[in-house]
Design a protein around this motif. Sequence first.
Motif, PDB file in Angstrom:
ATOM      1  N   GLY A 256       0.821  -1.211   0.000  1.00  0.00           N
ATOM      2  CA  GLY A 256       0.000   0.000   0.000  1.00  0.00           C
ATOM      3  C   GLY A 256       0.854   1.259   0.000  1.00  0.00           C
ATOM      4  O   GLY A 256       0.572   2.239  -0.695  1.00  0.00           O
ATOM      5  N   LYS A 257       1.944   1.222   0.771  1.00  0.00           N
ATOM      6  CA  LYS A 257       2.838   2.383   0.822  1.00  0.00           C
ATOM      7  C   LYS A 257       3.546   2.587  -0.521  1.00  0.00           C
ATOM      8  O   LYS A 257       3.771   3.726  -0.950  1.00  0.00           O
ATOM      9  CB  LYS A 257       3.854   2.218   1.954  1.00  0.00           C
ATOM     10  N   LEU A 258       3.884   1.462  -1.187  1.00  0.00           N
ATOM     11  CA  LEU A 258       4.507   1.579  -2.519  1.00  0.00           C
ATOM     12  C   LEU A 258       3.524   2.186  -3.518  1.00  0.00           C
ATOM     13  O   LEU A 258       3.898   2.984  -4.383  1.00  0.00           O
ATOM     14  CB  LEU A 258       4.954   0.197  -3.034  1.00  0.00           C
ATOM     15  N   ILE A 259       2.258   1.794  -3.406  1.00  0.00           N
ATOM     16  CA  ILE A 259       1.225   2.310  -4.309  1.00  0.00           C
ATOM     17  C   ILE A 259       1.093   3.825  -4.119  1.00  0.00           C
ATOM     18  O   ILE A 259       1.024   4.585  -5.082  1.00  0.00           O
ATOM     19  CB  ILE A 259      -0.137   1.636  -4.015  1.00  0.00           C
ATOM     20  N   ALA A 260       1.065   4.245  -2.853  1.00  0.00           N
ATOM     21  CA  ALA A 260       0.934   5.679  -2.576  1.00  0.00           C
ATOM     22  C   ALA A 260       2.104   6.434  -3.197  1.00  0.00           C
ATOM     23  O   ALA A 260       1.924   7.509  -3.782  1.00  0.00           O
ATOM     24  CB  ALA A 260       0.866   5.913  -1.070  1.00  0.00           C
ATOM     25  N   LYS A 261       3.296   5.855  -3.112  1.00  0.00           N
ATOM     26  CA  LYS A 261       4.472   6.522  -3.710  1.00  0.00           C
ATOM     27  C   LYS A 261       4.366   6.552  -5.228  1.00  0.00           C
ATOM     28  O   LYS A 261       4.646   7.578  -5.862  1.00  0.00           O
ATOM     29  CB  LYS A 261       5.758   5.776  -3.324  1.00  0.00           C
ATOM     30  N   ALA A 262       3.956   5.409  -5.805  1.00  0.00           N
ATOM     31  CA  ALA A 262       3.891   5.314  -7.269  1.00  0.00           C
ATOM     32  C   ALA A 262       2.888   6.304  -7.829  1.00  0.00           C
ATOM     33  O   ALA A 262       3.010   6.755  -8.971  1.00  0.00           O
ATOM     34  CB  ALA A 262       3.507   3.888  -7.679  1.00  0.00           C
ATOM     35  N   ALA A 263       1.897   6.656  -7.018  1.00  0.00           N
ATOM     36  CA  ALA A 263       0.834   7.540  -7.500  1.00  0.00           C
ATOM     37  C   ALA A 263       1.259   9.003  -7.541  1.00  0.00           C
ATOM     38  O   ALA A 263       0.544   9.847  -8.095  1.00  0.00           O
ATOM     39  CB  ALA A 263      -0.396   7.386  -6.604  1.00  0.00           C
ATOM     40  N   THR A 264       2.413   9.310  -6.967  1.00  0.00           N
ATOM     41  CA  THR A 264       2.774  10.726  -6.859  1.00  0.00           C
ATOM     42  C   THR A 264       3.162  11.331  -8.208  1.00  0.00           C
ATOM     43  O   THR A 264       3.114  12.550  -8.363  1.00  0.00           O
ATOM     44  CB  THR A 264       3.942  10.954  -5.867  1.00  0.00           C
ATOM     45  N   GLY A 265       3.565  10.501  -9.184  1.00  0.00           N
ATOM     46  CA  GLY A 265       3.995  11.028 -10.486  1.00  0.00           C
ATOM     47  C   GLY A 265       2.984  11.992 -11.071  1.00  0.00           C
ATOM     48  O   GLY A 265       3.329  13.124 -11.438  1.00  0.00           O
ATOM     49  N   LYS A 269      -5.444  10.051  -7.585  1.00  0.00           N
ATOM     50  CA  LYS A 269      -6.080   9.830  -6.293  1.00  0.00           C
ATOM     51  C   LYS A 269      -5.826   8.388  -5.850  1.00  0.00           C
ATOM     52  O   LYS A 269      -5.706   7.480  -6.695  1.00  0.00           O
ATOM     53  CB  LYS A 269      -7.585  10.070  -6.396  1.00  0.00           C
ATOM     54  N   VAL A 270      -5.791   8.169  -4.561  1.00  0.00           N
ATOM     55  CA  VAL A 270      -5.454   6.843  -4.026  1.00  0.00           C
ATOM     56  C   VAL A 270      -6.430   6.453  -2.918  1.00  0.00           C
ATOM     57  O   VAL A 270      -6.711   7.266  -2.034  1.00  0.00           O
ATOM     58  CB  VAL A 270      -4.029   6.847  -3.413  1.00  0.00           C
ATOM     59  N   SER A 479      -4.403   1.028   8.434  1.00  0.00           N
ATOM     60  CA  SER A 479      -5.292   0.089   7.739  1.00  0.00           C
ATOM     61  C   SER A 479      -5.854   0.687   6.455  1.00  0.00           C
ATOM     62  O   SER A 479      -6.567  -0.020   5.727  1.00  0.00           O
ATOM     63  CB  SER A 479      -6.431  -0.353   8.659  1.00  0.00           C
ATOM     64  N   GLY A 480      -5.555   1.924   6.187  1.00  0.00           N
ATOM     65  CA  GLY A 480      -5.917   2.403   4.855  1.00  0.00           C
ATOM     66  C   GLY A 480      -6.447   3.807   4.757  1.00  0.00           C
ATOM     67  O   GLY A 480      -6.507   4.548   5.734  1.00  0.00           O
ATOM     68  N   TRP A 481      -6.800   4.143   3.525  1.00  0.00           N
ATOM     69  CA  TRP A 481      -7.407   5.429   3.175  1.00  0.00           C
ATOM     70  C   TRP A 481      -8.723   5.146   2.453  1.00  0.00           C
ATOM     71  O   TRP A 481      -8.742   4.395   1.479  1.00  0.00           O
ATOM     72  CB  TRP A 481      -6.524   6.206   2.194  1.00  0.00           C
ATOM     73  N   GLY A 482      -9.796   5.770   2.878  1.00  0.00           N
ATOM     74  CA  GLY A 482     -11.069   5.655   2.159  1.00  0.00           C
ATOM     75  C   GLY A 482     -11.882   4.461   2.639  1.00  0.00           C
ATOM     76  O   GLY A 482     -11.458   3.702   3.501  1.00  0.00           O
ATOM     77  N   ARG A 483     -13.050   4.320   2.084  1.00  0.00           N
ATOM     78  CA  ARG A 483     -13.965   3.249   2.476  1.00  0.00           C
ATOM     79  C   ARG A 483     -14.448   2.496   1.242  1.00  0.00           C
ATOM     80  O   ARG A 483     -14.651   3.093   0.187  1.00  0.00           O
ATOM     81  CB  ARG A 483     -15.196   3.817   3.198  1.00  0.00           C
ATOM     82  N   GLU A 484     -14.663   1.198   1.424  1.00  0.00           N
ATOM     83  CA  GLU A 484     -15.300   0.374   0.398  1.00  0.00           C
ATOM     84  C   GLU A 484     -16.777   0.273   0.742  1.00  0.00           C
ATOM     85  O   GLU A 484     -17.159   0.341   1.903  1.00  0.00           O
ATOM     86  CB  GLU A 484     -14.720  -1.045   0.403  1.00  0.00           C
TER      87      GLU A 484
END
Length: 503
Positions: A256-265, A269-270, A479-484
Amino acid sequence: MATATSPIVDSRLGAAASAFVTSKHQMYIDGKFTSASAGKTFPVYNPATGEEICQVPEGDHVDVDRAVRAARRAFDGGAWPAMSPSKRGQLLYRLADLLEQHTDEFAELESLDNGKPVSIARVADVPLAVDLFRYMSGWATKTMGSTIPLSAGNDFLSYTVREPIGVVAQIIPWNFPLLMAAWKLGPALAVGCTVVLKLAEQTPLTGLRLAQLIEEAGFPAGVVNVLTGFGEACGAPLAAHDLVDKVAFTGSTEVGKLIAKAATGNLKKVTLELGGKSPAIIFPDADMDAAIAGAASAIFFNQGQCCCAGSRLFAHESVFDQVVSGVSDIAGKIKMGEGLDPSTELGPLVSDEQFARVNGFLKSGREQGAKFVAGGKEHGGRGYFVAPTVMSGVKPGMKVVDEEIFGPVVVAQSFASDADLDRLAAQANDSIYGLAASVWTRDISAAHKMARRIKAGTVWVNCHNVFDAALPFGGYKQSGWGREMGAEVLNNYTEVKAVTVKL
Ligand code: NAP
Ligand code: MG
């Protein structure tokens, strides 16, 4: 050819599931079933035996780019943006109907691929996915904004509209392969996004079969694209892609932390649905039979491979021994076996990697002085089986207490007679995670007071693992960002636009 080896078909699979397993598996890009552009495939294993089931395409950045561009075209022009919300809702409803008609086939495929008991997949995974699509189909016509009186005066008319965010990358894990696909696809499609979905490498079968139903339901080409491949070679370029507007991920906190980083380009939204170490808290006045059975099911359901598993058990010191021996008795009686055996209650873990991980935690518990009241032994023989395990004599600072194990392993701690609710909540909240909790008591006031004090996205009272398409689910803290799910999830897939008119 997709594979050089012939797939092993289990005689307990029905005709439909066997036919699918033995067919050539392809990804779904731009409305076409296709091999990986590099022509590579990788094996899918049966966790009950360790044997290869079949081969699926090994998608890479080239396939990711094809899929993202298809989703981009489908979002920016053509049939999807032109389609009425009502028609979009009907497509989702049709998909739900198709899935329901194939319940047995999907339950068998899920069991074969993930290891979970087919009896559970039939009553939980598949119907919950069907419900989710049905529930979300209703939102297609109900993504509304509001009319807002301006605080500065009456010379303006202002209103908001909710618009689909655009092209969404969705990356899902292996614990509930079909259900996670539904949680992701349903809301994104309801509000008018287009999607590139990457399935987990361990469990691609139901997602690939779902792609066929998506085609059959009549979604326009490019609206849903489904990829198989590995995390680094397929997931990472998808999360980083500049033409993707949003990434929604479920899996480990680490990735999840890698995804947040990859999204910065491109600052896409994440949203992230990550790990947990959820407490199940038993008060002395609880209905003990229900609490003990509930605490056992909280951790052993799905072989413990649930992000919200009740993996930290807290019981009042006056009932601690009764609770620990009750949960351990249940652990000892659970029928372990291959998922496809209809009498199985607990299947194997999903993979050799997960098996090694969980056994590593058992070893660490032993080394750090935990007392094993149930389980703790390797099950022996073939397949990735771990016996349901209960440890006591544990405390914070031990790996088994602090870290997510993601297996059928619970750590039990007592709380003191003089512990007030604040102290108890502090114990329960002593985790980097905050996904869920359950509280077991007959005291209605204590239940609600605890619900206020728990730092988690879900609090269950006298139950655990209750999910509903209408209920938001997601995490506090790491445990995360946002809700399902629920109406909340629509926020994940929409942008809000404020329109102001000078009158
Ligand atoms: P994971 O690595 O987080 O995998 C989840 C998804 O992310 C998979 O589709 C995975 O692809 C993909 N992925 C992996 N690395 C990526 C990257 N660098 N960029 C983009 N996508 C990437 O989870 P795991 O390794 O399967 O399981 C490890 C631990 O995660 C478990 O033991 C458990 O603690 C936790 N977990 C939590 C959940 C949950 O529901 N919260 C679910 C599963 C696992 P691959 O399939 O190719 O790896
Ligand atoms: Mg992984």
